[in-house]
Design an enzyme around this catalytic site. Structure first.
Site, PDB file in Angstrom:
ATOM      1  N   ASP A  54       4.209   3.293   6.649  1.00  0.00           N
ATOM      2  CA  ASP A  54       3.444   3.077   7.870  1.00  0.00           C
ATOM      3  C   ASP A  54       4.228   2.339   8.936  1.00  0.00           C
ATOM      4  OD1 ASP A  54       1.926  -0.059   8.007  1.00  0.00           O
ATOM      5  OD2 ASP A  54       3.326   0.470   6.428  1.00  0.00           O
ATOM      6  N   GLU A  91       7.948   2.095  -5.971  1.00  0.00           N
ATOM      7  CA  GLU A  91       8.032   1.667  -4.574  1.00  0.00           C
ATOM      8  C   GLU A  91       8.260   2.882  -3.687  1.00  0.00           C
ATOM      9  OE1 GLU A  91       7.091  -0.161  -2.314  1.00  0.00           O
ATOM     10  OE2 GLU A  91       8.353  -1.940  -2.286  1.00  0.00           O
ATOM     11  N   ASP A  92       7.767   2.801  -2.453  1.00  0.00           N
ATOM     12  CA  ASP A  92       7.964   3.897  -1.510  1.00  0.00           C
ATOM     13  C   ASP A  92       9.372   3.902  -0.928  1.00  0.00           C
ATOM     14  OD1 ASP A  92       7.527   1.570  -0.058  1.00  0.00           O
ATOM     15  OD2 ASP A  92       6.040   2.427   1.295  1.00  0.00           O
ATOM     16  N   ARG A 105       0.322   6.567   7.518  1.00  0.00           N
ATOM     17  CA  ARG A 105       0.397   6.681   6.056  1.00  0.00           C
ATOM     18  C   ARG A 105      -0.098   8.032   5.550  1.00  0.00           C
ATOM     19  NH1 ARG A 105       1.450   1.696   3.649  1.00  0.00           N
ATOM     20  NH2 ARG A 105       0.667  -0.132   4.746  1.00  0.00           N
ATOM     21  N   LYS A 134       0.816  -1.176   0.000  1.00  0.00           N
ATOM     22  CA  LYS A 134       0.000   0.000   0.000  1.00  0.00           C
ATOM     23  C   LYS A 134       0.871   1.255   0.000  1.00  0.00           C
ATOM     24  CE  LYS A 134      -3.345  -2.387   2.880  1.00  0.00           C
ATOM     25  NZ  LYS A 134      -3.899  -2.484   4.232  1.00  0.00           N
ATOM     26  N   GLY A 135       2.106   1.102   0.383  1.00  0.00           N
ATOM     27  CA  GLY A 135       2.978   2.245   0.618  1.00  0.00           C
ATOM     28  C   GLY A 135       3.217   3.151  -0.557  1.00  0.00           C
ATOM     29  N   GLU A 152      14.727  -1.007   1.040  1.00  0.00           N
ATOM     30  CA  GLU A 152      15.567  -1.275   2.210  1.00  0.00           C
ATOM     31  C   GLU A 152      16.379  -2.538   1.970  1.00  0.00           C
ATOM     32  OE1 GLU A 152      13.816   0.001   6.202  1.00  0.00           O
ATOM     33  OE2 GLU A 152      12.031  -0.496   5.037  1.00  0.00           O
ATOM     34  N   VAL A 187      11.120   5.261   9.367  1.00  0.00           N
ATOM     35  CA  VAL A 187      10.392   6.437   8.899  1.00  0.00           C
ATOM     36  C   VAL A 187       8.944   6.092   8.564  1.00  0.00           C
ATOM     37  CG1 VAL A 187      12.413   7.699   8.075  1.00  0.00           C
ATOM     38  CG2 VAL A 187      11.262   6.091   6.542  1.00  0.00           C
TER      39      VAL A 187
END
Length: 179
Positions: free
Chosen positions: A158, A98-99, A164, A42-43, A102, A152
Site C-alpha cells: 500500500d 512478508e510481502d 492493497r 497487513k501487506g 526492503e 510499488v
C-alpha cells in the site's frame, strides 16, 4: 486507481506462478515438520493466502501486526508491535511470510523476537526483495522476485492504506506519494 501507476511490475498470473513455485519448494523443505506460517499484517495477507494453498504439508497460521513506516514511504527504523502471535511457537519451525523485504529493519527485529521464543527454526519467505535498500543484516531464504528500487503498490502493498486491493503489483507515480 490504475491511472496512479506508471506501469505494472508483476501481472497477476506471474504472482500466482511465483506462489506455486515457492509453495512447491516449501512443501519439499517442510515435509513432516511442525510448520507455523507467521504473516506480517497487513501487506502479507494476499500473498500468504495464495502461498499456503500450494504448501502440501501440515501447517498452522498466525499473524503479527508491526509497523516501522507510520504513514510514509520510508521506514522510520522504529519497530512497533501492534499485535503479537496468538499461540506459542516454542519447538516449532517458523516461516515468516512478508510481502516485501526492503531495509530489513522490521524483519530483523521480528526474527530476533521470535527466535528468543525457543523456536526449532526460523526462515523468511518474501514475495518481493529490494536488496539494494537493505540496512539490516538479514536475507530471506525464499524470494519470489528481486525488484528495482521503486515504490510499488498492489497485491497487499500500500501507500497510506490505498492500492492493497489491486490484483497485480505496479509502480506508483512519484507525484502521488511525494506531495
Amino acid at each position: 486507481m490504475k491511472e496512479d501507476l506508471k506501469g505494472i511490475l508483476i501481472e497477476e498470473a506471474e504472482i500466482q506462478s511465483i506462489c506455486r513455485d515457492l509453495g512447491a519448494q516449501l512443501t519439499k523443505d517442510y515435509q513432516d515438520k511442525p510448520l507455523v506460517c507467521v504473516g506480517i499484517l497487513k501487506g502479507s495477507v494476499m500473498f500468504m493466502a495464495d502461498l499456503i494453498k500450494h504448501i502440501d504439508t501440515q501447517l498452522s497460521i498466525d499473524f503479527m501486526d508491526v509497523s516501522s513506516y507510520h504513514g510514509g514511504t520510508e521506514s522510520t527504523g522504529e519497530v512497533q508491535i501492534l499485535k503479537d502471535l496468538s499461540s506459542s511457537i516454542e519447538g516449532k519451525d517458523v516461516l515468516i511470510v512478508e510481502d516485501i523485504l526492503e531495509t530489513g529493519t522490521t524483519l530483523k527485529s521480528i526474527t530476533e523476537l521470535l527466535r528468543a521464543r525457543k523456536v526449532n527454526s526460523i526462515e523468511i519467505v518474501t514475495l518481493l526483495d529490494k536488496p539494494n535498500r537493505r540496512k539490516a543484516d538479514i536475507e530471506a531464504k525464499y524470494v519470489g522476485k528481486k525488484i528495482p528500487d521503486e515504490f510499488v503498490v498492489g497485491y497487499g502493498l500500500d501507500y497510506d492504506e490505498h492500492y492493497r486491493n489491486l490484483p497485480y503489483i505496479g509502480y506508483l507515480k512519484e507525484e502521488i506519494y511525494s506531495n
